[in-house]
Scaffold this motif. Structure first.
Motif, PDB file in Angstrom:
ATOM      1  N   PRO A   1      10.035  64.831  44.690  1.00  0.00           N
ATOM      2  CA  PRO A   1      11.055  64.028  44.009  1.00  0.00           C
ATOM      3  C   PRO A   1      11.350  64.595  42.625  1.00  0.00           C
ATOM      4  O   PRO A   1      10.530  65.292  42.032  1.00  0.00           O
ATOM      5  N   VAL A   2      12.538  64.277  42.110  1.00  0.00           N
ATOM      6  CA  VAL A   2      12.907  64.719  40.775  1.00  0.00           C
ATOM      7  C   VAL A   2      12.186  63.848  39.754  1.00  0.00           C
ATOM      8  O   VAL A   2      12.279  62.625  39.795  1.00  0.00           O
ATOM      9  N   SER A   3      11.459  64.482  38.858  1.00  0.00           N
ATOM     10  CA  SER A   3      10.749  63.738  37.814  1.00  0.00           C
ATOM     11  C   SER A   3      11.726  63.321  36.722  1.00  0.00           C
ATOM     12  O   SER A   3      12.499  64.136  36.230  1.00  0.00           O
ATOM     13  N   GLN A   4      11.666  62.048  36.347  1.00  0.00           N
ATOM     14  CA  GLN A   4      12.474  61.556  35.240  1.00  0.00           C
ATOM     15  C   GLN A   4      11.765  61.755  33.898  1.00  0.00           C
ATOM     16  O   GLN A   4      12.318  61.442  32.853  1.00  0.00           O
ATOM     17  N   CYS A   5      10.528  62.259  33.932  1.00  0.00           N
ATOM     18  CA  CYS A   5       9.726  62.385  32.719  1.00  0.00           C
ATOM     19  C   CYS A   5       9.529  63.834  32.298  1.00  0.00           C
ATOM     20  O   CYS A   5       9.080  64.082  31.178  1.00  0.00           O
TER      21      CYS A   5
ATOM     22  N   VAL B   1       2.720  47.997  43.585  1.00  0.00           N
ATOM     23  CA  VAL B   1       1.839  49.138  43.842  1.00  0.00           C
ATOM     24  C   VAL B   1       0.703  49.111  42.822  1.00  0.00           C
ATOM     25  O   VAL B   1       0.943  48.946  41.618  1.00  0.00           O
ATOM     26  N   SER B   2      -0.531  49.278  43.288  1.00  0.00           N
ATOM     27  CA  SER B   2      -1.690  49.267  42.396  1.00  0.00           C
ATOM     28  C   SER B   2      -2.421  50.601  42.470  1.00  0.00           C
ATOM     29  O   SER B   2      -2.593  51.174  43.547  1.00  0.00           O
TER      30      SER B   2
ATOM     31  N   ARG C   1      -5.306  53.418  50.712  1.00  0.00           N
ATOM     32  CA  ARG C   1      -4.296  54.184  51.462  1.00  0.00           C
ATOM     33  C   ARG C   1      -4.199  55.632  51.011  1.00  0.00           C
ATOM     34  O   ARG C   1      -3.993  56.523  51.835  1.00  0.00           O
ATOM     35  N   HIS C   2      -4.324  55.881  49.713  1.00  0.00           N
ATOM     36  CA  HIS C   2      -4.118  57.234  49.192  1.00  0.00           C
ATOM     37  C   HIS C   2      -5.226  57.570  48.201  1.00  0.00           C
ATOM     38  O   HIS C   2      -5.377  56.886  47.178  1.00  0.00           O
TER      39      HIS C   2
ATOM     40  N   LEU D   1       3.426  62.152  45.178  1.00  0.00           N
ATOM     41  CA  LEU D   1       3.367  60.980  46.047  1.00  0.00           C
ATOM     42  C   LEU D   1       4.354  59.927  45.572  1.00  0.00           C
ATOM     43  O   LEU D   1       4.317  59.514  44.407  1.00  0.00           O
ATOM     44  N   THR D   2       5.232  59.505  46.462  1.00  0.00           N
ATOM     45  CA  THR D   2       6.124  58.388  46.194  1.00  0.00           C
ATOM     46  C   THR D   2       5.676  57.210  47.047  1.00  0.00           C
ATOM     47  O   THR D   2       5.565  57.322  48.267  1.00  0.00           O
ATOM     48  N   LEU D   3       5.399  56.103  46.390  1.00  0.00           N
ATOM     49  CA  LEU D   3       4.962  54.897  47.087  1.00  0.00           C
ATOM     50  C   LEU D   3       5.659  53.710  46.438  1.00  0.00           C
ATOM     51  O   LEU D   3       5.437  53.413  45.259  1.00  0.00           O
ATOM     52  N   GLY D   4       6.529  53.052  47.188  1.00  0.00           N
ATOM     53  CA  GLY D   4       7.288  51.943  46.629  1.00  0.00           C
ATOM     54  C   GLY D   4       8.082  52.382  45.424  1.00  0.00           C
ATOM     55  O   GLY D   4       8.868  53.339  45.487  1.00  0.00           O
TER      56      GLY D   4
END
Length: 275
Positions: free
Chosen positions: A28-32, A80-81, A118-119, A136-139
């Motif tokens: 994914p493209v990082s916004q940071c 997400v935790s 999960r991860h 990792l993209t989660l939610g």
């Protein structure tokens, strides 16, 4: 005169349509992440996002709770935790969806995590010296890492530690892990902007107070959360800033943060449990 290049970041909500094959081939493209060229001459800038364009119902509150040592529980607006430097014995009230680990000491990792998680993201590769890469993209959460070296058996092991970066609700949240050396320009470019940073302050198990303070001053995050060791090491770290950053001692182990309430001046917030 040396040319200075200023890396700019843009804010806003974007919807990108990307072919499925392309999604599989690239992270994914990082916004940071700041994108800059000619690194030896680059000047990095702290970025304060504009919040006026956000919709009123934008889910933005992120809660960060200090569980002890270098373990924090991060809870996103979408539920997400994440537990950082998860060791299996500093447990949160809920089972995290994601845990990150670094292998400097057994207090920072476990090879037998709760099987219901999960991860599980290791900050090191299976082959010593190689870089591990997480995207990792989660939610509503995107997690990536930047590899650094760690001390090992009297020398240094390349890429044995990871700085984990959590991009949530427009915030850029970084956990420095067991950072053993000052960062290079290349590291800062990979990291990009950090609005919030969790920093080990132990007086030398990672780095001395002087070296660690230089990293924090270079990052110039809005919110700095000390971790790893309280007492005299914490006091030595705080003394390095001499009024340049604000300092606040909290009677709570948790803080709720959003893009709207980040402090204008860098704030070192000592959560309960670090005193």
């Amino acid at each position: 005169m040396m040319l200075r290049i200023l890396a700019l970041a843009f804010t806003g909500l974007m919807i990108l349509t990307v072919p499925v094959a392309a999604q599989e081939d690239r992270p994914p493209v990082s916004q940071c992440q700041l994108i800059a060229q000619n690194l030896p001459k680059v000047m990095f800038a702290n970025f304060t996002p504009k919040t006026s364009a956000l919709p009123a119902d934008f889910a933005e509150d992120v809660t960060i709770s200090f569980l002890g040592h270098s373990t924090f529980l991060i809870e996103s607006p979408g539920g997400v935790s994440i537990a950082t430097d998860y060791n299996g014995w500093l447990r949160s009230p809920l089972r995290p969806d994601v845990v990150t680990m670094n292998k400097a000491h057994s207090s920072h990792f476990t090879l037998n995590p709760d099987p219901g998680i999960r991860h599980v993201l290791h900050g090191w590769a299976d082959v010593p010296g190689e870089k591990v890469s997480h995207h990792l993209t989660l939610g509503d959460t995107y997690i990536r890492n930047v590899s650094t070296d760690i001390r090992s058996y009297g020398g240094f092991e390349e890429n044995g530690n990871s700085i984990f970066i959590f991009e949530i609700a427009g915030l850029c949240i970084g956990h420095l892990g067991h950072l053993h050396h000052e960062l290079t320009d290349a590291h800062y470019a990979e990291i990009g902007r950090l609005d919030i940073v969790m920093v080990p302050v132990d007086g030398g198990l990672t780095m001395g107070a002087q070296s660690m303070s230089l990293v924090i001053q270079r990052l110039r995050s809005a919110l700095i959360l000390p971790m790893h060791r309280p007492g005299p090491p914490l006091a030595s770290f705080l003394a390095m800033f001499d009024g340049k950053f604000d300092v606040s001692i909290s009677d709570s182990a948790a803080v709720t943060v959003s893009m709207r309430n980040l402090p204008d001046k860098p704030l070192i917030l000592v959560l309960r449990g670090m005193m």
